[in-house]
Design a protein around this motif. Structure first.
Motif, PDB file in Angstrom:
ATOM      1  N   HIS A  54     -52.462   4.277  18.916  1.00 13.89           N
ATOM      2  CA  HIS A  54     -53.760   5.032  18.459  1.00 13.89           C
ATOM      3  C   HIS A  54     -55.080   4.217  18.761  1.00 13.89           C
ATOM      4  O   HIS A  54     -54.848   3.048  18.255  1.00 13.89           O
ATOM      5  CB  HIS A  54     -53.654   5.216  16.789  1.00 13.89           C
ATOM      6  CG  HIS A  54     -54.511   6.124  16.098  1.00 13.89           C
ATOM      7  ND1 HIS A  54     -55.923   5.491  16.184  1.00 13.89           N
ATOM      8  CD2 HIS A  54     -54.569   7.266  15.657  1.00 13.89           C
ATOM      9  CE1 HIS A  54     -56.860   6.651  15.632  1.00 13.89           C
ATOM     10  NE2 HIS A  54     -55.772   7.490  15.249  1.00 13.89           N
ATOM     11  N   ARG A  57     -56.594   2.628  15.417  1.00  6.46           N
ATOM     12  CA  ARG A  57     -55.733   1.578  14.720  1.00  6.46           C
ATOM     13  C   ARG A  57     -55.614   0.344  15.822  1.00  6.46           C
ATOM     14  O   ARG A  57     -55.242  -0.618  15.486  1.00  6.46           O
ATOM     15  CB  ARG A  57     -54.500   2.191  14.296  1.00  6.46           C
ATOM     16  CG  ARG A  57     -54.652   3.023  12.972  1.00  6.46           C
ATOM     17  CD  ARG A  57     -53.579   3.350  12.273  1.00  6.46           C
ATOM     18  NE  ARG A  57     -52.446   4.037  12.963  1.00  6.46           N
ATOM     19  CZ  ARG A  57     -52.291   5.208  13.326  1.00  6.46           C
ATOM     20  NH1 ARG A  57     -53.413   6.057  12.852  1.00  6.46           N
ATOM     21  NH2 ARG A  57     -51.638   5.899  14.440  1.00  6.46           N
ATOM     22  N   GLU A  60     -58.056  -2.186  15.103  1.00  8.07           N
ATOM     23  CA  GLU A  60     -57.955  -2.674  13.721  1.00  8.07           C
ATOM     24  C   GLU A  60     -56.801  -3.701  13.704  1.00  8.07           C
ATOM     25  O   GLU A  60     -56.853  -4.773  12.901  1.00  8.07           O
ATOM     26  CB  GLU A  60     -57.526  -1.575  12.703  1.00  8.07           C
ATOM     27  CG  GLU A  60     -58.803  -0.690  12.412  1.00  8.07           C
ATOM     28  CD  GLU A  60     -58.354   0.382  11.637  1.00  8.07           C
ATOM     29  OE1 GLU A  60     -56.901   0.645  11.424  1.00  8.07           O
ATOM     30  OE2 GLU A  60     -59.160   1.212  11.343  1.00  8.07           O
ATOM     31  N   GLU A  61     -55.777  -3.647  14.508  1.00  9.64           N
ATOM     32  CA  GLU A  61     -54.755  -4.554  14.840  1.00  9.64           C
ATOM     33  C   GLU A  61     -54.778  -5.492  15.839  1.00  9.64           C
ATOM     34  O   GLU A  61     -53.821  -6.434  15.977  1.00  9.64           O
ATOM     35  CB  GLU A  61     -53.222  -3.686  14.894  1.00  9.64           C
ATOM     36  CG  GLU A  61     -52.925  -2.854  13.750  1.00  9.64           C
ATOM     37  CD  GLU A  61     -52.710  -3.478  12.407  1.00  9.64           C
ATOM     38  OE1 GLU A  61     -52.693  -4.731  12.439  1.00  9.64           O
ATOM     39  OE2 GLU A  61     -53.108  -2.631  11.312  1.00  9.64           O
ATOM     40  N   ARG A 130     -48.048  -0.245  13.202  1.00 10.85           N
ATOM     41  CA  ARG A 130     -49.015   0.451  12.437  1.00 10.85           C
ATOM     42  C   ARG A 130     -50.036   0.890  13.498  1.00 10.85           C
ATOM     43  O   ARG A 130     -50.611   2.019  13.372  1.00 10.85           O
ATOM     44  CB  ARG A 130     -50.016  -0.687  11.793  1.00 10.85           C
ATOM     45  CG  ARG A 130     -49.217  -0.800  10.214  1.00 10.85           C
ATOM     46  CD  ARG A 130     -50.262  -1.455   9.363  1.00 10.85           C
ATOM     47  NE  ARG A 130     -50.480  -2.897   9.961  1.00 10.85           N
ATOM     48  CZ  ARG A 130     -49.872  -3.877   9.630  1.00 10.85           C
ATOM     49  NH1 ARG A 130     -48.639  -3.908   8.729  1.00 10.85           N
ATOM     50  NH2 ARG A 130     -50.213  -5.308  10.204  1.00 10.85           N
ATOM     51  N   ALA A 131     -50.072   0.482  14.649  1.00 13.05           N
ATOM     52  CA  ALA A 131     -50.983   0.801  15.744  1.00 13.05           C
ATOM     53  C   ALA A 131     -50.404   2.033  16.557  1.00 13.05           C
ATOM     54  O   ALA A 131     -51.336   2.434  17.378  1.00 13.05           O
ATOM     55  CB  ALA A 131     -51.214  -0.424  16.678  1.00 13.05           C
ATOM     56  N   THR A 134     -48.404   8.060  14.521  1.00 14.61           N
ATOM     57  CA  THR A 134     -47.278   8.160  13.464  1.00 14.61           C
ATOM     58  C   THR A 134     -46.447   9.677  13.978  1.00 14.61           C
ATOM     59  O   THR A 134     -47.098  10.460  14.580  1.00 14.61           O
ATOM     60  CB  THR A 134     -47.687   8.501  12.188  1.00 14.61           C
ATOM     61  OG1 THR A 134     -48.658   9.846  12.139  1.00 14.61           O
ATOM     62  CG2 THR A 134     -48.447   7.120  11.821  1.00 14.61           C
ATOM     63  N   GLU A 137     -48.969  12.422  13.049  1.00  8.88           N
ATOM     64  CA  GLU A 137     -50.046  12.548  14.093  1.00  8.88           C
ATOM     65  C   GLU A 137     -49.245  13.244  15.383  1.00  8.88           C
ATOM     66  O   GLU A 137     -50.196  14.214  15.778  1.00  8.88           O
ATOM     67  CB  GLU A 137     -50.478  11.311  14.566  1.00  8.88           C
ATOM     68  CG  GLU A 137     -51.665  10.643  13.458  1.00  8.88           C
ATOM     69  CD  GLU A 137     -51.578   9.116  13.639  1.00  8.88           C
ATOM     70  OE1 GLU A 137     -52.769   8.747  12.960  1.00  8.88           O
ATOM     71  OE2 GLU A 137     -51.029   8.349  14.443  1.00  8.88           O
TER      72      GLU A 137
END
Length: 163
Positions: A54, A57, A60-61, A130-131, A134, A137
């Motif tokens: 993603h 994300r 973010e990671e 987490r990246a 999902t 999604e």
């Protein structure tokens, strides 16, 4: 050996260079198994998925994936740029992210190998998961997204295929 000029160079290098093995080792998209890691000292994680990362994300990671006293390398793909092979190359808390080639007919892969000496090996696989996109999604939007912006432009350039 007291005189290096007496060494038989042909005998020393015969069978040493295996071109295909070297090419597989340095390839940006590496699918083969990793060689064994010697015991003690460093740890290694082989993070793999067929899912794309993603784009938001991932940013973010980024620090969890690439920070710290580690060496990391691999490839990934993002749903906003499904044709691009994105590459990751990190060392010592700095990461280089870019796009080099197209997937073409090759099956897409997200794989980042991390080698480290710190005590944060447990958190990195969670950050990787987490990246990734999902299940929800993928069910809602699929794995190929039509977007004109994804936040990765500084690393990958503008999205070329968006209308």
């Amino acid at each position: 050996m007291t005189d290096p000029s007496l060494l038989d160079a042909a005998g020393l290098v015969a069978g040493v260079h295996r071109h295909h093995a070297v090419e597989a080792w340095v390839a940006e998209v590496r699918r083969n198994a990793l060689p064994p890691l010697p015991e003690g000292g460093a740890w290694r994680l082989d993070l793999r998925s067929e899912r794309p990362i993603h784009p938001v994300r991932f940013q973010e990671e980024l620090e969890r994936l690439g920070g710290g006293p580690r060496r990391s390398r691999g490839c990934f793909w993002v749903p906003t740029r499904p044709d691009d092979i994105c590459v990751w190359d990190g060392a010592g808390g700095q990461a280089s992210v870019g796009s080099t080639q197209k997937w073409g007919r090759t099956e897409r892969l997200t794989r980042i190998v991390v080698i480290g000496i710190d005590d944060e090996a447990d958190e990195i696989p969670r950050a990787f998961e987490r990246a990734l996109l999902t299940d929800q999604e993928i069910a809602q939007r699929g794995q190929f997204w039509e977007e004109s912006w994804d936040g990765l432009e500084d690393w990958l350039g503008p999205i070329g295929r968006a209308a």
